[in-house]
Design an enzyme around this catalytic site. Sequence first.
Site, PDB file in Angstrom:
ATOM      1  CG  HIS A 101      -0.328  -0.058   2.535  1.00  0.00           C
ATOM      2  ND1 HIS A 101       0.200  -1.217   3.046  1.00  0.00           N
ATOM      3  CD2 HIS A 101      -0.154   0.882   3.497  1.00  0.00           C
ATOM      4  CE1 HIS A 101       0.672  -0.995   4.260  1.00  0.00           C
ATOM      5  NE2 HIS A 101       0.481   0.290   4.557  1.00  0.00           N
ATOM      6  CG  HIS A 103       1.032   5.444   4.019  1.00  0.00           C
ATOM      7  ND1 HIS A 103       0.150   5.378   5.075  1.00  0.00           N
ATOM      8  CD2 HIS A 103       1.774   4.309   4.064  1.00  0.00           C
ATOM      9  CE1 HIS A 103       0.356   4.243   5.730  1.00  0.00           C
ATOM     10  NE2 HIS A 103       1.335   3.578   5.141  1.00  0.00           N
TER      11      HIS A 103
END
Length: 139
Positions: A101, A103
């Site tokens: 992932h 940010h």
Amino acid sequence: MSDNDCIFCKIIKGEIPCFKIYETDKIFCFLDIGPVNKGHALVIPKEHYENLWALPDDLGKEIFKACKTVGKAIVEATKADGLNVIMNNNKAAGQLVFHAHFHLIPRFDNDGHEHWKQQEYPNMDEPAGLAEKISSLIA
């Protein structure tokens, strides 16, 4: 491909609620529930990949496009002065959820968040040797 114990896989399946802000057939984006600053979002692949090295190369273009699209909207919506795009890989780098992932963190002048401390090499032989070693490992 998914991991039944992965919180992000559960979010994608709708088993855990989230504040979704963007979605394609391969990408999912939602607000982080523990934001650094308001508007902090996560861009994740819908399929489960543990980290950067597990991501298929052809998915990179879609992730990058989502980061640009969502990042621009976050900056506009929050009136941020800047944006950090960060990916932590493995525990030592701060990865807490082992589903790749990115940010997207809106930044504001004087928001009080500091970047990590930089250091210097004691002499220029060290970075020269390290650059040569790293280059030799790239196939």
